[in-house]
Each structure stands twice: as C-alpha cells, then as structure tokens.
Write an enzyme that holds these catalytic residues in place. Structure first.
Site, PDB file in Angstrom:
ATOM      1  N   SER A  25      -4.951  -5.160 -16.684  1.00 15.97           N
ATOM      2  CA  SER A  25      -3.519  -5.387 -16.927  1.00 15.97           C
ATOM      3  C   SER A  25      -3.139  -5.180 -18.391  1.00 15.97           C
ATOM      4  O   SER A  25      -3.825  -5.632 -19.298  1.00 15.97           O
ATOM      5  CB  SER A  25      -3.167  -6.818 -16.515  1.00 15.97           C
ATOM      6  N   SER A  27      -0.231  -6.351 -19.361  1.00 13.05           N
ATOM      7  CA  SER A  27       0.773  -7.390 -19.623  1.00 13.05           C
ATOM      8  C   SER A  27       0.433  -8.251 -20.843  1.00 13.05           C
ATOM      9  O   SER A  27       1.337  -8.562 -21.632  1.00 13.05           O
ATOM     10  CB  SER A  27       0.951  -8.271 -18.380  1.00 13.05           C
ATOM     11  N   THR A  72       0.237 -10.882  -9.928  1.00 15.10           N
ATOM     12  CA  THR A  72      -0.061  -9.504  -9.519  1.00 15.10           C
ATOM     13  C   THR A  72      -1.038  -9.504  -8.343  1.00 15.10           C
ATOM     14  O   THR A  72      -1.290 -10.571  -7.754  1.00 15.10           O
ATOM     15  CB  THR A  72      -0.533  -8.678 -10.752  1.00 15.10           C
ATOM     16  N   LYS A  76       1.060 -11.660  -4.849  1.00 14.59           N
ATOM     17  CA  LYS A  76       2.525 -11.594  -4.953  1.00 14.59           C
ATOM     18  C   LYS A  76       3.250 -12.196  -3.741  1.00 14.59           C
ATOM     19  O   LYS A  76       4.263 -12.855  -3.894  1.00 14.59           O
ATOM     20  CB  LYS A  76       2.975 -10.140  -5.128  1.00 14.59           C
ATOM     21  N   ASP A 113      10.407  -6.943 -10.454  1.00 12.89           N
ATOM     22  CA  ASP A 113       9.855  -5.589 -10.242  1.00 12.89           C
ATOM     23  C   ASP A 113      10.935  -4.560  -9.885  1.00 12.89           C
ATOM     24  O   ASP A 113      10.916  -3.429 -10.382  1.00 12.89           O
ATOM     25  CB  ASP A 113       8.809  -5.605  -9.114  1.00 12.89           C
ATOM     26  N   GLY A 139       3.563   3.666   0.826  1.00 17.84           N
ATOM     27  CA  GLY A 139       2.912   2.364   0.620  1.00 17.84           C
ATOM     28  C   GLY A 139       3.789   1.243   1.129  1.00 17.84           C
ATOM     29  O   GLY A 139       5.028   1.347   1.113  1.00 17.84           O
ATOM     30  N   GLY A 141       2.885  -2.354   0.523  1.00 20.42           N
ATOM     31  CA  GLY A 141       2.363  -3.613  -0.008  1.00 20.42           C
ATOM     32  C   GLY A 141       3.426  -4.384  -0.767  1.00 20.42           C
ATOM     33  O   GLY A 141       4.640  -4.188  -0.542  1.00 20.42           O
ATOM     34  N   ALA A 143       4.432  -4.274  -3.961  1.00 20.54           N
ATOM     35  CA  ALA A 143       5.323  -3.495  -4.825  1.00 20.54           C
ATOM     36  C   ALA A 143       6.348  -2.729  -3.983  1.00 20.54           C
ATOM     37  O   ALA A 143       7.514  -2.613  -4.366  1.00 20.54           O
ATOM     38  CB  ALA A 143       4.502  -2.531  -5.670  1.00 20.54           C
ATOM     39  N   TYR A 230       0.109   3.320 -13.512  1.00 19.78           N
ATOM     40  CA  TYR A 230       0.228   3.664 -14.935  1.00 19.78           C
ATOM     41  C   TYR A 230      -1.124   3.747 -15.643  1.00 19.78           C
ATOM     42  O   TYR A 230      -1.180   3.923 -16.856  1.00 19.78           O
ATOM     43  CB  TYR A 230       1.173   2.699 -15.659  1.00 19.78           C
ATOM     44  N   GLY A 251       4.819   5.145 -14.406  1.00 23.74           N
ATOM     45  CA  GLY A 251       5.020   3.725 -14.090  1.00 23.74           C
ATOM     46  C   GLY A 251       5.059   2.795 -15.290  1.00 23.74           C
ATOM     47  O   GLY A 251       5.315   1.600 -15.135  1.00 23.74           O
TER      48      GLY A 251
HETATM   49  P1  NAP Z   1      -0.895  -4.050  -2.503  1.00 24.61           P
HETATM   50  O1  NAP Z   1       0.085  -5.057  -2.037  1.00 24.61           O
HETATM   51  O2  NAP Z   1      -2.341  -4.369  -2.462  1.00 24.61           O
HETATM   52  O3  NAP Z   1      -0.622  -2.684  -1.663  1.00 24.61           O
HETATM   53  C1  NAP Z   1      -1.502  -1.598  -1.786  1.00 24.61           C
HETATM   54  C2  NAP Z   1      -0.950  -0.373  -1.056  1.00 24.61           C
HETATM   55  O4  NAP Z   1      -1.856   0.726  -1.293  1.00 24.61           O
HETATM   56  C3  NAP Z   1      -0.830  -0.526   0.455  1.00 24.61           C
HETATM   57  O5  NAP Z   1       0.264   0.212   0.929  1.00 24.61           O
HETATM   58  C4  NAP Z   1      -2.150   0.114   0.928  1.00 24.61           C
HETATM   59  O6  NAP Z   1      -2.100   0.619   2.256  1.00 24.61           O
HETATM   60  C5  NAP Z   1      -2.255   1.273  -0.027  1.00 24.61           C
HETATM   61  N1  NAP Z   1      -3.616   1.805  -0.111  1.00 24.61           N
HETATM   62  C6  NAP Z   1      -4.716   1.189  -0.592  1.00 24.61           C
HETATM   63  N2  NAP Z   1      -5.779   2.005  -0.507  1.00 24.61           N
HETATM   64  C7  NAP Z   1      -5.345   3.152   0.086  1.00 24.61           C
HETATM   65  C8  NAP Z   1      -5.969   4.375   0.460  1.00 24.61           C
HETATM   66  N3  NAP Z   1      -7.271   4.598   0.237  1.00 24.61           N
HETATM   67  N4  NAP Z   1      -5.222   5.358   1.038  1.00 24.61           N
HETATM   68  C9  NAP Z   1      -3.893   5.147   1.263  1.00 24.61           C
HETATM   69  N5  NAP Z   1      -3.247   3.996   0.923  1.00 24.61           N
HETATM   70  C10 NAP Z   1      -3.963   3.020   0.347  1.00 24.61           C
HETATM   71  O7  NAP Z   1      -0.611  -3.643  -4.041  1.00 24.61           O
HETATM   72  P2  NAP Z   1       0.805  -3.646  -4.818  1.00 24.61           P
HETATM   73  O8  NAP Z   1       0.994  -4.930  -5.543  1.00 24.61           O
HETATM   74  O9  NAP Z   1       1.855  -3.196  -3.866  1.00 24.61           O
HETATM   75  O10 NAP Z   1       0.527  -2.527  -5.946  1.00 24.61           O
HETATM   76  C11 NAP Z   1       0.414  -1.178  -5.580  1.00 24.61           C
HETATM   77  C12 NAP Z   1       0.363  -0.283  -6.806  1.00 24.61           C
HETATM   78  O11 NAP Z   1       1.560  -0.405  -7.570  1.00 24.61           O
HETATM   79  C13 NAP Z   1      -0.778  -0.596  -7.772  1.00 24.61           C
HETATM   80  O12 NAP Z   1      -1.265   0.636  -8.271  1.00 24.61           O
HETATM   81  C14 NAP Z   1      -0.105  -1.384  -8.885  1.00 24.61           C
HETATM   82  O13 NAP Z   1      -0.782  -1.273 -10.134  1.00 24.61           O
HETATM   83  C15 NAP Z   1       1.237  -0.660  -8.932  1.00 24.61           C
HETATM   84  N6  NAP Z   1       2.307  -1.476  -9.523  1.00 24.61           N
HETATM   85  C16 NAP Z   1       2.872  -1.027 -10.677  1.00 24.61           C
HETATM   86  C17 NAP Z   1       3.891  -1.756 -11.250  1.00 24.61           C
HETATM   87  C18 NAP Z   1       4.512  -1.238 -12.513  1.00 24.61           C
HETATM   88  O14 NAP Z   1       5.210  -2.018 -13.200  1.00 24.61           O
HETATM   89  N7  NAP Z   1       4.347   0.014 -12.853  1.00 24.61           N
HETATM   90  C19 NAP Z   1       4.337  -2.953 -10.662  1.00 24.61           C
HETATM   91  C20 NAP Z   1       3.756  -3.365  -9.476  1.00 24.61           C
HETATM   92  C21 NAP Z   1       2.724  -2.621  -8.903  1.00 24.61           C
HETATM   93  P3  NAP Z   1      -2.653  -0.249   3.507  1.00 24.61           P
HETATM   94  O15 NAP Z   1      -1.530  -1.164   3.891  1.00 24.61           O
HETATM   95  O16 NAP Z   1      -2.997   0.750   4.508  1.00 24.61           O
HETATM   96  O17 NAP Z   1      -3.865  -1.031   2.991  1.00 24.61           O
END
Ligand code: NAP
Length: 284
Positions: A25, A27, A72, A76, A113, A139, A141, A143, A230, A251
């Site tokens: 992170s 942050s 995070t 979340k 977010d 996606g 999840g 985010a 990012y 990002g």
């Molecule tokens: P999360 O709740 O764990 O969700 C993960 C997502 O990734 C799910 O849709 C998951 O699909 C998918 N995924 C994981 N492995 C995969 C694979 N091999 N092939 C295809 N899909 C896959 O995580 P999150 O909190 O949403 O975060 C997701 C991303 O956003 C991370 O990279 C995080 O760093 C980034 N993010 C960035 C910011 C920013 O400020 N820039 C803010 C928040 C998050 P399934 O449902 O099929 O497992």
C-alpha cells in the site's frame, strides 16, 4: 542522541490502513506526506490484519489513540458489520474504505472510492461524461461496487458488468438494479465495441498477476480506459488503450483523491492534490 529527543512529548494522533496483505500500500506514504505538510502531530501506519482478527483489532483501535483507518482487501465489505453508523454512500455501495472513530469509541463507516474514481477521470479527461454512453466494468469485488455506484450517480445509462465468477456480478445487478447488465467473461471483446468508459476493477495487471488482455480493435477512439491497478502504473491494458488512441487513465489519481477525502474526515483539512505529490509517490 538522548532518548528524550526520540520519544515524542505528546501522544500522536494515529490513523492507518487495515488490509491483508497491506505491504504494497502507498497510503502510508501519502498520508504521512500530508501530515508533515500540514504540521500535524499524527502518524499513519500499515496494519496487516487477517479476516479472523479484524473485529477484535478494529474494536481496540479507538482506545489506542486512532482517529480512524482506511480499509482495503479483503475487509471492505465485512467492515460494515462492525460499525455503529454508516454514511449513505457506504450503505449504497455496500462497502467501506474509511472508518472514523468517535471520542466515545463509536465507529462510523464511509466510502470515498467512488469520489476518488470520478475526480481522477475528470482531472485527466475533462471532457469525460459518464452519460455519453455505456460503461464496461470488469470485476465484481469491493472496488467494483464503488465504481458502479459512481457511474450511476454520474448519470450513466447502462453498465455492462463482467466478472470471472458470474454469480458475483449477478449479485451486484440485484443490488444496483436494471441499468447493470451482466455479460459473460468470454463476451468481453464483443461488448467493448459499445462502451465509452472501460474500467478494470480486477487484480489482473497487478505486479505478480497475469495481464488483462483485451482486443481493443473495436473500441471507439474517444473511449476512456481506466485501470484501478496502480502497481505497476503503466499496465498492459493502459498501453493497449493508448496504442488504440483512447484516453488511458491510471489508478494512482484515484488513490490520491480517495485518500484526500479520508484525510479530511479524520483531520478536518482537505489536503492539496498536485503534480508534486504524484511525482513523490512515483519516486518513493
Ligand atoms: P476484491 O474485492 O478482492 O475483488 C477482486 C476482483 O478481481 C474480483 O472481481 C475477482 O473475480 C477478480 N479476479 C481475481 N483474480 C482474477 C483472475 N485471475 N482472473 C480474473 N479476475 C480475477 O478486490 P478489490 O478491493 O475490488 O480491488 C480490486 C483491484 O482494485 C485491486 O487491484 C486494488 O488494488 C484496486 N483498487 C485500486 C484503488 C485505487 O485507488 N486505485 C482503490 C480500490 C481498489 P472473482 O469474483 O471471480 O474472484
């Protein structure tokens, strides 16, 4: 050096980020930069906490001088269960990225977010309008929830939602309503043709994960492609989008803008977001 020069005379206010893993992170860098800039007696720490320990640790932090924390992966969505109050936007999103601790020990959840996402795209592509055409969100999840909510708030007519595990996408459709249309993962390239905003909310493209490999041949050149990843900043997805002539938005700006809103919630100061800060994060 005398030990009295090392130990602060007054208790510092604490804030931090809870996740698992949390080592990657940025942050702490970001918030401690602003803490120094605004001369606050405070410190922001990373806290690596497993799902099993989350409730116990969060319950203890208000008693230890913490004013709040960011939340995070993977906490979340579950964080909402442990809060005494939830902002409207966190409730609608169904996830929290910011907790504020009251002096009475009560815990309030918020989510900045979606705000960070919108500010970042507006800053990078001032002509962007979510209402100009369909959005494709990849996606489903934590985010993804914030991005869908932000797009709907911005007036998007349709959100095409694609997730590796289709059931999770269907679940979000039930929560966010009929403007969310779920498609199969294998149909990704075909639906790109109609999208004007494309957002990767998966972990694909992160260091150590496979790339998100899309065929942009049919994507309109005025489309905006935003990767929430990012680390690294210049993902394969963004390189392909730029090569196609589309707007490619990384990002890091979302990270900075969502953090600025959290910082204000805890410290009552809206920190300045400028190019120097971006350079500092990239070089640290
Ligand atoms: P999360 O709740 O764990 O969700 C993960 C997502 O990734 C799910 O849709 C998951 O699909 C998918 N995924 C994981 N492995 C995969 C694979 N091999 N092939 C295809 N899909 C896959 O995580 P999150 O909190 O949403 O975060 C997701 C991303 O956003 C991370 O990279 C995080 O760093 C980034 N993010 C960035 C910011 C920013 O400020 N820039 C803010 C928040 C998050 P399934 O449902 O099929 O497992």
């Amino acid at each position: 050096m005398a030990i009295s020069n090392i130990i602060p005379k007054e208790m510092s206010t604490l804030a931090g980020v809870i996740g698992y893993p949390v080592r990657h992170s940025k942050s702490p860098l970001l918030h401690n930069f602003w803490i120094r800039k605004y001369g606050l007696n405070a410190y922001y720490v990373p806290l690596e906490v497993s799902r099993l320990d989350f409730a116990e640790i969060v319950g203890t932090l208000p008693k230890m001088g913490f004013r709040g924390v960011n939340i995070t992966i993977p906490h979340k969505e579950s964080a909402l269960e442990y809060c005494h109050g939830v902002s409207d936007r966190a409730a609608l999103i169904g996830a929290a990225n910011t907790l504020r601790f009251g002096s009475d020990g009560l815990i309030f959840a918020d989510n900045t977010d979606g705000y960070g996402f919108t500010q970042n795209i507006r800053e990078r592509v001032p002509t962007w309008r979510a209402s100009a055409g369909p959005a494709l969100v990849i996606g489903a999840g934590g985010a993804s929830r914030a991005i869908i909510h932000a797009l709907l708030e911005e007036g998007v007519a349709e959100v095409f939602l694609v997730n590796r595990t289709r059931d999770r996408a269907e679940f979000l459709r039930q929560e966010f309503g009929a403007k969310v249309i779920v498609h199969d993962w294998f149909a990704l390239d075909a639906i790109l043709r109609d999208a004007l905003t494309v957002v990767n909310t998966t972990v694909l493209g992160m260091a150590g994960k496979p790339d998100l490999d899309l065929n942009f041949e049919l994507l309109r050149k005025e489309a905006v492609v935003n990767d929430l990843v990012y680390t690294p900043l210049d993902t394969r997805l963004l390189k392909d989008a730029a090569a196609r002539g589309c707007h490619a938005v990384d990002g890091l700006g979302m990270l900075i803008h969502q953090a600025a809103a959290s910082f204000e919630i805890w410290f009552g100061i809206r920190p300045e977001v400028d190019i120097e800060l971006r350079k500092y994060l990239l070089n640290s």
